[in-house]
Design an enzyme around this catalytic site. Structure first.
Site, PDB file in Angstrom:
ATOM      1  CE1 TYR A   1     -24.397 -12.873  31.025  1.00 52.23           C
ATOM      2  CE2 TYR A   1     -26.223 -13.590  32.418  1.00 52.23           C
ATOM      3  CZ  TYR A   1     -25.442 -12.580  31.893  1.00 52.23           C
ATOM      4  OH  TYR A   1     -25.687 -11.266  32.240  1.00 52.23           O
TER       5      TYR A   1
ATOM      6  CG  ASP B   1     -21.720 -12.262  28.199  1.00 51.97           C
ATOM      7  OD1 ASP B   1     -20.534 -11.933  28.414  1.00 51.97           O
ATOM      8  OD2 ASP B   1     -22.690 -11.551  28.525  1.00 51.97           O
TER       9      ASP B   1
END
Length: 252
Positions: free
Chosen positions: A105, A144
């Protein structure tokens, strides 16, 4: 082998919105999540047949990653040996016999770009880390990544040039990685397909009109290309402001 990645924007909220139904339906061999937004003991997921590995952020309700896998890895490591990075729970690496799986992330550089310098330092550290792993065995890098690489990867590219997630600097770091022997798997299969996005603002009608960004990726070592079968975004799946992405490869 099927690998799924999804920024769930809070696993507890996502569970209330149908996460477990999707999890069982998709039947992934490896399922990665980002933005779990909880601490240890705040949820118990009944994922029969899966090993669970969590990297919690120190700050409550913030960041965090997890990986659920049918096959037990040889080794699991957390972070990049950076105290600040580890505090935010942003990286989990699973080592298997024939490949590494790196779930990430990536930090957002913030709307005012106040965290851009930190973000660029992060990118340099992560780049070195992926290169080191790739020298040992192939890498599947996913998550992400908080950047739309090319203009095709977001709807309103003209008005977003220079904004967080679409700065020249952030895009350049992605280009460097892809030029060094890694492949953006979705663009490998769909090099010119427009309107494939993985994140939408919660503003009214934005998702309905598909005004989005593609900021979630499966990126793999180039030598895994012959094993690739498909890479896609599951854009119809709700439950988060992101949708899941799916990578299918021959068994490694």
């Amino acid at each position: 082998m099927k690998v799924v990645s999804w920024n769930v924007n809070g696993i507890r909220a996502c569970v209330r919105k149908g996460f477990l139904d999707y999890f069982r339906e998709v039947d992934a061999d490896i399922f990665c999540i980002q933005e779990s937004k909880l601490q240890e003991g705040q949820i118990e997921l009944d994922l029969e047949g899966y090993e669970q590995y969590w990297n919690y952020a120190v700050r409550k309700g913030y960041s965090g990653t997890a990986v659920f896998t049918k096959k037990k890895p040889i080794r699991v490591t957390y972070g990049l040996n950076s105290e600040e990075v580890q505090e935010e729970g942003r990286i989990i690496t699973l080592e298997f016999e024939t490949f590494f799986l790196v779930n990430v992330y990536t930090p957002n550089s913030k709307r005012d770009l106040s965290r851009l310098d930190y973000r660029l330092e992060w990118e340099d550290e992560l780049y070195s880390y992926l290169e080191q792993l790739d020298a040992i065995k192939p890498v599947i890098y996913c998550g992400d990544l908080n950047v739309a690489h090319q203009e095709i990867d977001l709807k309103n590219y003209k008005t977003n040039h220079g904004n967080s997630g679409f700065t020249t600097e952030e895009r350049g770091k992605m280009t460097r990685l892809l030029d060094s022997g890694f492949v953006d798997t979705l663009r490998y299969f769909h090099p010119e397909t427009e309107d494939i996005y993985t994140w939408w603002s919660y503003m009214k009608t934005i998702r309905e009109r598909n005004i989005g960004w593609r900021i979630d990726y499966f990126i793999v070592s180039k030598r895994l290309v012959p094993a690739l079968k498909d890479s896609k975004a599951d854009m119809s799946i709700m439950g988060s402001d992101h949708c899941p992405i799916i990578l299918e490869v021959d068994s490694l």
